[in-house]
Motif scaffolding. Structure first.
Motif, short mmCIF file in Angstrom:
data_model
loop_
_atom_site.label_atom_id
_atom_site.label_comp_id
_atom_site.label_asym_id
_atom_site.label_seq_id
_atom_site.Cartn_x
_atom_site.Cartn_y
_atom_site.Cartn_z
N GLY A 128 55.76 -55.25 20.92
CA GLY A 128 55.70 -55.79 22.28
C GLY A 128 56.59 -54.98 23.18
O GLY A 128 57.79 -55.18 23.24
N SER A 129 55.96 -53.98 23.85
CA SER A 129 56.67 -53.14 24.82
C SER A 129 57.85 -52.37 24.22
O SER A 129 58.83 -52.10 24.91
CB SER A 129 57.12 -53.97 26.03
N PRO A 155 69.00 -57.84 12.97
CA PRO A 155 68.77 -58.16 11.56
C PRO A 155 67.32 -58.56 11.29
O PRO A 155 66.69 -59.21 12.13
CB PRO A 155 69.70 -59.37 11.32
N HIS A 156 66.82 -58.17 10.13
CA HIS A 156 65.45 -58.47 9.70
C HIS A 156 64.37 -57.77 10.52
O HIS A 156 63.20 -58.13 10.43
CB HIS A 156 65.17 -59.98 9.71
N VAL A 157 64.74 -56.80 11.33
CA VAL A 157 63.71 -55.99 11.99
C VAL A 157 63.49 -54.75 11.12
O VAL A 157 64.36 -53.89 11.01
CB VAL A 157 64.10 -55.59 13.43
N ASP A 158 62.31 -54.70 10.50
CA ASP A 158 62.02 -53.63 9.54
C ASP A 158 61.15 -52.54 10.14
O ASP A 158 60.51 -51.78 9.40
CB ASP A 158 61.30 -54.22 8.32
N GLY A 159 61.09 -52.50 11.46
CA GLY A 159 60.27 -51.47 12.08
C GLY A 159 59.63 -51.98 13.35
O GLY A 159 59.99 -53.04 13.86
N ALA A 160 58.66 -51.20 13.84
CA ALA A 160 58.01 -51.57 15.10
C ALA A 160 56.53 -51.22 15.06
O ALA A 160 56.13 -50.21 14.48
CB ALA A 160 58.68 -50.84 16.27
N LEU A 161 55.75 -52.10 15.68
CA LEU A 161 54.35 -51.79 15.95
C LEU A 161 54.32 -51.42 17.43
O LEU A 161 54.71 -52.21 18.29
CB LEU A 161 53.47 -53.02 15.66
N VAL A 162 53.89 -50.20 17.70
CA VAL A 162 54.06 -49.63 19.04
C VAL A 162 52.70 -49.36 19.67
O VAL A 162 51.88 -48.64 19.08
CB VAL A 162 54.85 -48.30 18.95
#
Ligand code: PEP
Length: 255
Positions: free
Chosen positions: A214-215, A228-235
């Protein structure tokens, strides 16, 4: 050397309905030459028409392996009289690794809900590919304080699946393509909730990746990866230009 993708930060570019033969080649060529990012699982999700092109282009691994990801798949398996459809078997045949399921735009424009998503996830798992389930609340659900209820309902499609690998992208609908970004507190809270839900639905011995979407852009990526617990990004938008996508990969590598 093969890296364990369940320990890497994933950076997956969702091109949506964008791209053309010439531009795709140029972008993939630059990404293949990107300096080694061994802590990152890089993926590109082009329109179905360009999956084979992208897959062929990423075959020569220079500094980084790049995974080919599909944006969607048919709810029908194998082959048959389903005009316009592309099955999970066909995706596997052309070299797809990961398949996005349930992106909110699929739900918005094609009315896809849990029942269809479940069939798609099963098809993807049955051929040995990895589903990446997208979940996220609407603005109204967030305003009403029902964001966790909404996400829990979407995650319930995972119940009883025979796999120990679950990848989910948390994408608040109000943050997709809007330039609005969830706060670090909102992201941390929801990612922890998603982890707990997956563990309770699927058992303690599962491999989990929860990506934020999301943006995400080159300016905010480092901040998001520190949650914490962010394992990456969908871009989405920022994956269409080499400079911004490369900067997000660098941020993941340094996180
Ligand atoms: C997306 O399409 O999954 C997405 C997160 O888009 P954007 O990054 O453009 O908000």
């Amino acid at each position: 050397m093969e890296h364990n993708i369940w320990q890497q930060k994933w950076v997956i570019g969702n091109w949506k309905m964008n791209g053309d033969l010439h531009g795709n080649n140029a972008l993939v060529h630059k990404l293949r030459n990107f300096p080694v990012a061994d802590k990152v699982c890089i993926g590109i999700s082009p329109p179905t028409m360009y999956l084979l092109q992208v897959h062929n282009a990423v075959q020569i691994v220079l500094n980084n392996k790049i995974h080919t990801c599909a944006q969607d798949v048919s709810r029908f398996a194998g082959k048959g009289a389903y005009t316009g459809e592309v099955s999970a078997e066909m995706m596997k045949d052309v070299g797809v690794d990961i398949v996005l399921i349930g992106h909110s735009e699929r739900s918005l424009y094609f009315n896809e809900k849990n029942d269809i998503q479940r069939l798609k996830i099963e098809n993807v798992l049955n051929v040995g590919l990895l589903p990446l389930l997208c979940v996220g609340e609407s603005l109204k659900e967030r305003e009403d304080g029902r964001e966790k209820e909404a996400v829990a309902y979407q995650l319930s499609v995972l119940k009883g699946l025979k796999t120990k690998n679950f990848a989910v992208a948390y994408e608040p609908v109000w943050a997709i393509g809007t330039g609005k970004i969830a706060t670090k507190e909102q992201i941390a809270d929801m990612h922890q909730f998603i982890y707990e839900e997956i563990l309770s639905l699927c058992g303690k011995d599962v491999n989990i990746r929860v990506l934020y979407g999301g943006s995400v852009n080159d300016k905010n990526a480092a901040d998001i990866f520190s949650v914490p617990h962010v394992d990456g990004a969908l871009v989405g938008g920022a994956s269409l230009k080499y400079e911004s996508f490369a900067a997000i990969i660098s941020a993941a590598q340094e996180a």
